[in-house]
Structures are given as C-alpha cells and as structure tokens.
Design a protein around this motif. Sequence first.
Motif, PDB file in Angstrom:
ATOM      1  N   UNK A   3      -3.809   8.282   8.147  1.00  0.00           N
ATOM      2  CA  UNK A   3      -5.134   7.929   7.642  1.00  0.00           C
ATOM      3  C   UNK A   3      -5.472   6.528   8.116  1.00  0.00           C
ATOM      4  N   UNK A   4      -6.657   6.352   8.657  1.00  0.00           N
ATOM      5  CA  UNK A   4      -7.031   5.098   9.306  1.00  0.00           C
ATOM      6  C   UNK A   4      -7.111   3.916   8.350  1.00  0.00           C
ATOM      7  N   UNK A   5      -7.395   4.129   7.106  1.00  0.00           N
ATOM      8  CA  UNK A   5      -7.519   3.026   6.173  1.00  0.00           C
ATOM      9  C   UNK A   5      -6.195   2.465   5.703  1.00  0.00           C
TER      10      UNK A   5
ATOM     11  N   UNK B 227       0.841  -1.209   0.000  1.00  0.00           N
ATOM     12  CA  UNK B 227       0.000   0.000   0.000  1.00  0.00           C
ATOM     13  C   UNK B 227       0.869   1.249   0.000  1.00  0.00           C
ATOM     14  N   UNK B 228       1.920   1.266   0.810  1.00  0.00           N
ATOM     15  CA  UNK B 228       2.784   2.447   0.831  1.00  0.00           C
ATOM     16  C   UNK B 228       3.565   2.605  -0.473  1.00  0.00           C
ATOM     17  N   UNK B 229       3.950   1.511  -1.104  1.00  0.00           N
ATOM     18  CA  UNK B 229       4.612   1.605  -2.411  1.00  0.00           C
ATOM     19  C   UNK B 229       3.649   2.192  -3.437  1.00  0.00           C
ATOM     20  N   UNK B 230       2.395   1.794  -3.358  1.00  0.00           N
ATOM     21  CA  UNK B 230       1.388   2.315  -4.287  1.00  0.00           C
ATOM     22  C   UNK B 230       1.073   3.781  -3.995  1.00  0.00           C
ATOM     23  N   UNK B 231       1.002   4.151  -2.725  1.00  0.00           N
ATOM     24  CA  UNK B 231       0.814   5.561  -2.369  1.00  0.00           C
ATOM     25  C   UNK B 231       1.961   6.408  -2.918  1.00  0.00           C
ATOM     26  N   UNK B 232       3.191   5.907  -2.772  1.00  0.00           N
ATOM     27  CA  UNK B 232       4.359   6.641  -3.278  1.00  0.00           C
ATOM     28  C   UNK B 232       4.288   6.780  -4.795  1.00  0.00           C
ATOM     29  N   UNK B 233       3.888   5.723  -5.484  1.00  0.00           N
ATOM     30  CA  UNK B 233       3.779   5.785  -6.948  1.00  0.00           C
ATOM     31  C   UNK B 233       2.745   6.824  -7.378  1.00  0.00           C
ATOM     32  N   UNK B 234       1.657   6.910  -6.621  1.00  0.00           N
ATOM     33  CA  UNK B 234       0.592   7.863  -6.956  1.00  0.00           C
ATOM     34  C   UNK B 234       0.850   9.265  -6.403  1.00  0.00           C
ATOM     35  N   UNK B 235       1.923   9.431  -5.620  1.00  0.00           N
ATOM     36  CA  UNK B 235       2.259  10.746  -5.073  1.00  0.00           C
ATOM     37  C   UNK B 235       1.316  11.202  -3.969  1.00  0.00           C
ATOM     38  N   UNK B 236       0.725  10.265  -3.232  1.00  0.00           N
ATOM     39  CA  UNK B 236      -0.210  10.610  -2.157  1.00  0.00           C
ATOM     40  C   UNK B 236       0.472  10.506  -0.803  1.00  0.00           C
ATOM     41  N   UNK B 237       0.169  11.457   0.074  1.00  0.00           N
ATOM     42  CA  UNK B 237       0.720  11.476   1.416  1.00  0.00           C
ATOM     43  C   UNK B 237      -0.391  11.219   2.427  1.00  0.00           C
ATOM     44  N   UNK B 238      -0.154  10.293   3.338  1.00  0.00           N
ATOM     45  CA  UNK B 238      -1.152   9.958   4.358  1.00  0.00           C
ATOM     46  C   UNK B 238      -0.597  10.092   5.774  1.00  0.00           C
ATOM     47  N   UNK B 239       0.626  10.608   5.915  1.00  0.00           N
ATOM     48  CA  UNK B 239       1.242  10.763   7.231  1.00  0.00           C
ATOM     49  C   UNK B 239       1.445  12.250   7.507  1.00  0.00           C
TER      50      UNK B 239
ATOM     51  N   UNK C 243      10.951   6.325   5.196  1.00  0.00           N
ATOM     52  CA  UNK C 243      11.187   4.901   4.941  1.00  0.00           C
ATOM     53  C   UNK C 243       9.996   4.252   4.238  1.00  0.00           C
ATOM     54  N   UNK C 244       8.840   4.908   4.280  1.00  0.00           N
ATOM     55  CA  UNK C 244       7.644   4.403   3.608  1.00  0.00           C
ATOM     56  C   UNK C 244       7.378   5.119   2.291  1.00  0.00           C
ATOM     57  N   UNK C 245       8.350   5.917   1.823  1.00  0.00           N
ATOM     58  CA  UNK C 245       8.189   6.626   0.559  1.00  0.00           C
ATOM     59  C   UNK C 245       7.246   7.811   0.664  1.00  0.00           C
ATOM     60  N   UNK C 246       7.028   8.308   1.885  1.00  0.00           N
ATOM     61  CA  UNK C 246       6.127   9.423   2.127  1.00  0.00           C
ATOM     62  C   UNK C 246       6.910  10.693   2.430  1.00  0.00           C
ATOM     63  N   UNK C 247       6.297  11.823   2.145  1.00  0.00           N
ATOM     64  CA  UNK C 247       6.830  13.109   2.577  1.00  0.00           C
ATOM     65  C   UNK C 247       5.979  13.536   3.759  1.00  0.00           C
TER      66      UNK C 247
END
Length: 189
Positions: free
Chosen positions: A134-136, A104-116, A180-184
């Motif tokens: 984000x709870x989901x 999920x975090x790899x996919x979030x990073x690919x889509x450029x979405x931040x959840x943290x 480490x999860x590909x998030x900003x």
Amino acid sequence: MIPYKQAQDLEDAADDIGVSYVGCAAAGIAGKLQQSLPIGPSAPPAYDSLFEQLVSFSPQRWSPASPKDLALPDGLYREQVHGRWRYTLRREGSWYAAELSHGIFAELARRGRTVIHWQPDYPDCSRAGTLVLDQGVPLPALHSRVLVLCSGFIPRFDSSAEAALYDNVPREIAERVASSLGQTLQISN
C-alpha cells in the motif's frame, strides 16, 4: 561476467578464480531482518508540545491528542520536539520509541491489518513475483533495500491501485520481509 546455468556453476567458477561466492545479497540481508516492533522504553510526551495520534494509514492522517489525557488509547503518536517529529507507541500505558515506518507497522500489526501482498509472475510460478505494498505505508530503509536488490530497480508506483510494486521478488524474501514487519503475506493471483 561468468555465464552459468545453476548456482553450483557460479560457486565452482568463484572457487577457480580464488574468490568467495556469497549468493544473493537480497536473500542474505532478508535472512538477517529482525522483528521490528517497539524498540525500547521512552519517556511520555511533554505536556506543552504539539501532540497527535495516527488515525489513518493511507492516506496518513493524524489527529490532535492531549498528552495530559491519562486514558490515551494504544496507538502511534507523534510529538514535535525542537521543530522535528518524534514518534512513540503507546502500549498498555507504557511508551516506546519508534521510527515512523517501524511504528506504522507495529500499529498495523496491533490492528491486525495487512498491507503487503505478493503476486506470482505467472499462474504456475511459486518462485518470483511482484511484492505490492500500500502506497501510504513507508517501508523501513533496510526492508526497502532488500526488495530493490531483487531486481535492481526502484519500485514502480501504481496510482490507480495506490501501491508500490517491487518486481522480481522471490516468495521466500517477500515472506521474510512481511514477517519481520509483523505482517502476514497475502498471496494474490
């Protein structure tokens, strides 16, 4: 119990009684977190298995897909193998094995979405705050453990914001977990 005003006092007391001072466990583990993007190559999905693509993160929603489709888009997929889900990432025609949370975090990073997000405890505070997730979106176990070690408490869940809240998280640890999860890491007021 050893009273102290600064870390050096703890180091001196530990030295006096002949033990090693190791510092903050959360900071130590956070410093060792690796980038958790696709792990290793994987076989493509079987043609006769239940096969789905992740289409929504929060709430998590999967849509049927066909493993026979040669033009499948990049994304996170799951396949049922012997009654259990197996997760794979598709990237530029190649397949990679992944655990659900890492996928999920790899996919979030690919889509450029931040959840943290990180919120300081008070306006002039740049050290400790609350990490909002984000709870989901499930965190990998080690990342969750690092955040729980910051306060010693499991996360609170805010149903109105649909978020998991980790208290007393230093900004440096929040940044390390996010990167480490590909998030900003997003800083909020």
